[in-house]
Enzyme design. Structure first.
Site, mmCIF file in Angstrom:
data_model
loop_
_atom_site.group_PDB
_atom_site.id
_atom_site.type_symbol
_atom_site.label_atom_id
_atom_site.label_comp_id
_atom_site.label_asym_id
_atom_site.label_seq_id
_atom_site.Cartn_x
_atom_site.Cartn_y
_atom_site.Cartn_z
ATOM 1 N N ARG A 135 -1.069 7.625 2.168
ATOM 2 C CA ARG A 135 -0.499 8.535 3.166
ATOM 3 C C ARG A 135 -1.565 8.878 4.186
ATOM 4 O O ARG A 135 -2.723 9.123 3.805
ATOM 5 C CB ARG A 135 -0.057 9.854 2.512
ATOM 6 C CG ARG A 135 1.128 9.741 1.599
ATOM 7 C CD ARG A 135 1.205 10.959 0.708
ATOM 8 N NE ARG A 135 -0.004 11.066 -0.113
ATOM 9 C CZ ARG A 135 -0.327 12.126 -0.858
ATOM 10 N NH1 ARG A 135 0.446 13.183 -0.856
ATOM 11 N NH2 ARG A 135 -1.423 12.139 -1.590
ATOM 12 N N LYS A 137 10.306 3.237 10.808
ATOM 13 C CA LYS A 137 10.248 1.772 10.976
ATOM 14 C C LYS A 137 10.777 1.057 9.731
ATOM 15 O O LYS A 137 11.572 0.120 9.840
ATOM 16 C CB LYS A 137 8.787 1.383 11.244
ATOM 17 C CG LYS A 137 8.447 -0.073 11.017
ATOM 18 C CD LYS A 137 6.987 -0.341 11.316
ATOM 19 C CE LYS A 137 6.043 -0.040 10.177
ATOM 20 N NZ LYS A 137 5.981 -0.975 9.078
ATOM 21 N N ASN A 150 9.495 4.086 0.295
ATOM 22 C CA ASN A 150 9.505 4.838 1.554
ATOM 23 C C ASN A 150 10.911 5.331 1.899
ATOM 24 O O ASN A 150 11.092 6.468 2.337
ATOM 25 C CB ASN A 150 8.959 3.973 2.699
ATOM 26 C CG ASN A 150 7.446 4.085 2.812
ATOM 27 O OD1 ASN A 150 6.804 4.770 2.015
ATOM 28 N ND2 ASN A 150 6.865 3.424 3.796
ATOM 29 N N CYS A 174 5.636 4.796 9.557
ATOM 30 C CA CYS A 174 6.178 4.107 8.372
ATOM 31 C C CYS A 174 7.650 4.388 8.105
ATOM 32 O O CYS A 174 8.466 3.464 8.145
ATOM 33 C CB CYS A 174 5.348 4.478 7.158
ATOM 34 S SG CYS A 174 3.609 4.167 7.425
ATOM 35 N N GLU A 191 0.847 -1.191 0.000
ATOM 36 C CA GLU A 191 0.000 0.000 0.000
ATOM 37 C C GLU A 191 0.882 1.240 0.000
ATOM 38 O O GLU A 191 1.978 1.219 0.541
ATOM 39 C CB GLU A 191 -0.969 -0.036 1.193
ATOM 40 C CG GLU A 191 -0.320 -0.142 2.572
ATOM 41 C CD GLU A 191 0.159 1.171 3.112
ATOM 42 O OE1 GLU A 191 -0.261 2.208 2.584
ATOM 43 O OE2 GLU A 191 0.975 1.163 4.043
HETATM 44 C C1 UGA Z 1 4.243 7.287 3.940
HETATM 45 C C2 UGA Z 1 4.301 7.203 2.396
HETATM 46 O O1 UGA Z 1 4.272 8.521 1.845
HETATM 47 C C3 UGA Z 1 3.121 6.391 1.860
HETATM 48 O O2 UGA Z 1 3.241 6.252 0.449
HETATM 49 C C4 UGA Z 1 3.135 5.003 2.522
HETATM 50 O O3 UGA Z 1 2.032 4.225 2.114
HETATM 51 C C5 UGA Z 1 3.085 5.152 4.031
HETATM 52 O O4 UGA Z 1 4.213 5.950 4.471
HETATM 53 C C6 UGA Z 1 3.149 3.775 4.640
HETATM 54 O O5 UGA Z 1 4.186 3.112 4.503
HETATM 55 O O6 UGA Z 1 2.131 3.297 5.158
HETATM 56 P P1 UGA Z 1 2.870 8.765 5.724
HETATM 57 O O7 UGA Z 1 3.890 8.279 6.702
HETATM 58 O O8 UGA Z 1 1.433 8.642 6.052
HETATM 59 O O9 UGA Z 1 3.061 7.986 4.301
HETATM 60 O O10 UGA Z 1 3.115 10.305 5.449
HETATM 61 P P2 UGA Z 1 4.002 11.190 4.432
HETATM 62 O O11 UGA Z 1 3.122 12.203 3.835
HETATM 63 O O12 UGA Z 1 4.812 10.370 3.543
HETATM 64 O O13 UGA Z 1 4.956 11.959 5.472
HETATM 65 C C7 UGA Z 1 5.897 11.266 6.279
HETATM 66 C C8 UGA Z 1 6.701 12.244 7.105
HETATM 67 O O14 UGA Z 1 7.571 13.010 6.285
HETATM 68 C C9 UGA Z 1 5.870 13.265 7.870
HETATM 69 O O15 UGA Z 1 6.387 13.385 9.182
HETATM 70 C C10 UGA Z 1 6.038 14.562 7.107
HETATM 71 O O16 UGA Z 1 5.919 15.681 7.937
HETATM 72 C C11 UGA Z 1 7.476 14.405 6.608
HETATM 73 N N1 UGA Z 1 7.759 15.179 5.369
HETATM 74 C C12 UGA Z 1 7.134 14.881 4.202
HETATM 75 C C13 UGA Z 1 8.739 16.185 5.402
HETATM 76 O O17 UGA Z 1 9.338 16.456 6.463
HETATM 77 N N2 UGA Z 1 9.039 16.854 4.254
HETATM 78 C C14 UGA Z 1 8.430 16.587 3.068
HETATM 79 O O18 UGA Z 1 8.764 17.230 2.049
HETATM 80 C C15 UGA Z 1 7.442 15.569 3.044
#
Ligand code: UGA
Length: 450
Positions: free
Chosen positions: A152, A267, A211, A264, A149
């Protein structure tokens, strides 16, 4: 064509997947060992905050059923999705005990040949292992497919209905199982995504690789931001210029700030590093990616201290208004949240009076739903959880913005400043330009943004 789909695990991924499938007309049975969760769902209530999920749950309720019993859950199943958690063990490896026990229970309860789709993020080789476990408990034929999957948190429903791609990992002779999954998705999603069919191991690696690469982009931009901060270069301009290169792309994860958290990225990177170690390959880039992310807490702390020092104030004497607890906006998830880690650092570093506000974690769900970490537990007397932003800012000396919620992006800075005792603002998500904060009367620090 509509199908009877059973989903094992009503956590974040399982629940979103189930509700979205149900909304498209499929008959969904969600199985979870957590009785409280199942009871809540039977009463039509979502156990998690995800924008749009409660509404969709209500809308699709007639196509959903919930149970803690595998026999009951698998009774009518035409296909089964496994979506249970794979948390980190102390050594970083993925803990597979939940997927394993779910597989055993499926094997014991299945009453016909079945296609089992693994959606839990798990190390390379897990699909094959699950097939063996299930097959050892049943006389029926099992085909295990890996379908990682990419949802986000915060935008999971949109991501489900408009996927960039659907990756299906299967054995060569499992063409029927692949066709079934393709049919289910094609009759459910609202765009026309590309299907990438690979072997199981490649599909499993695609998930970890995606990821890890996204997290690498974040640590790259954050490391560069620390240099830009010293050079007075605006990192938001740098990221903008980079994203205009179509090889990098406008959706690249290049927003500098306090770094990544959630259930995600941290981990999955640890699990991939552990897998590398097991097979004698040190993943040097990824080791640094996590280290850089960890170091951002110290960097943010030094920014706060610097601004206080410049204004002849001491952390132990000031009232801190701390904005944001979730690991990113639009979720109530605080797992591995950088905001929480900074809060721990502030407490350990001498802060005595922190007024906290988060639009969802505190106000809507109540403090009891927010998992207080061991480190924070010791400092509870220093923390006050506020119901509104105004309450948190009132008579504060310094605002620390740790999560970029929409509510914070639209605050009336001048009005907030009037309520404060002192005019200090540390914007750790680069929500505002320094000029804008200065025009509103603030003395500020941010992450390399002019
Ligand atoms: C992430 C992946 O984006 C999804 O594709 C994946 O399905 C999911 O993990 C998973 O493995 O289940 P998620 O952790 O929900 O999704 O959120 P993201 O939007 O990817 O953000 C992750 C972290 O990165 C957040 O703490 C966000 O604040 C940070 N981030 C994101 C930044 O610091 N800078 C950015 O430019 C983008």
């Amino acid at each position: 064509m509509k199908y009877n789909i059973t989903i094992i695990g009503a956590g974040y991924i399982g629940l979103t997947t189930g509700v979205c499938f149900a909304n498209a007309g499929h008959k969904i049975t969600l199985v979870d060992v957590d009785k409280e969760k199942i009871k809540m769902l039977e009463n039509g209530k979502s156990p998690i905050f995800e924008p749009g999920l409660s509404e969709l749950l209500t809308e699709s309720f007639s196509n959903l059923s919930f149970t803690t019993n595998y026999d009951e859950g698998l009774k009518n199943a035409e296909i089964v999705f496994i979506a249970v958690t794979t948390p980190s063990k102390i050594n970083g490896e993925a803990d597979l005990s939940f997927v394993k026990s779910a597989s055993e229970s499926i094997g014991k309860s299945m009453k016909s040949d079945l296609v089992i789709v693994n959606r839990s993020t798990a190390p390379i080789g897990t699909g094959k292992m699950l097939e063996k476990i299930i097959q050892s408990k049943t006389k029926y034929k099992v085909s295990v497919i890996s379908c990682p999957e990419f949802l986000r948190e915060g935008t999971a429903i949109h991501d489900f209905f408009y996927p960039d791609r659907i990756v299906i990992g299967a054995e060569k002779n499992d063409t029927k199982a692949v066709e079934l999954l393709e049919k289910i998705y094609s009759s459910t999603v609202k765009n026309k995504p590309e299907f990438l069919v690979t072997d199981i191991k490649s599909a499993e690696m695609i998930k970890y690789a995606s990821n890890s690469f996204l997290a690498t982009q974040i640590s790259f931009i954050n490391e560069l931001a620390i240099l830009c901060d010293k050079l007075n270069v605006d990192i938001t301009n740098v990221a903008k210029g980079m994203k205009m290169d179509s090889r990098i792309g406008e959706k690249a994860f290049l927003n500098a700030g306090l770094g990544y958290g959630g259930s995600c990225f941290p981990k999955d990177i640890k699990a991939l590093i552990a897998l590398g170690k097991k097979f004698g390959k040190k993943l040097q880039i990824l080791e640094k990616v996590n280290k850089i992310n960890d170091s951002l807490i110290d960097f943010a702390f030094s920014k706060i201290k610097k601004l206080l020092r410049k204004n002849n104030l001491n952390l132990s004497e000031v009232k801190v208004c701390f904005l944001g607890l979730s690991f990113k906006p639009n979720t109530d998830d605080t797992r591995e949240s950088q905001a929480i880690k900074l809060l721990e650092k502030l407490c350990a570093g001498g802060a005595k009076n922190i007024h906290i506000y988060d639009p969802v974690v505190v106000r809507k769900n109540g403090v009891e739903n927010f998992v207080i970490t061991k480190k924070l537990k010791k400092h509870m007397a220093k923390l006050l959880f506020c119901k509104t932003l105004d309450e948190a800012c009132n008579k504060a000396d310094i605002i620390v913005l740790a999560t970029e919620w929409e509510e914070f992006k639209t605050i009336d800075l001048a009005a907030i400043k009037k309520q404060m005792k002192t005019n200090l603002f540390v914007d750790l998500r680069n929500v505002f330009s320094k000029n804008h904060l200065s025009e509103s009367g603030f003395d500020s620090e941010n992450i390399a943004r002019e």
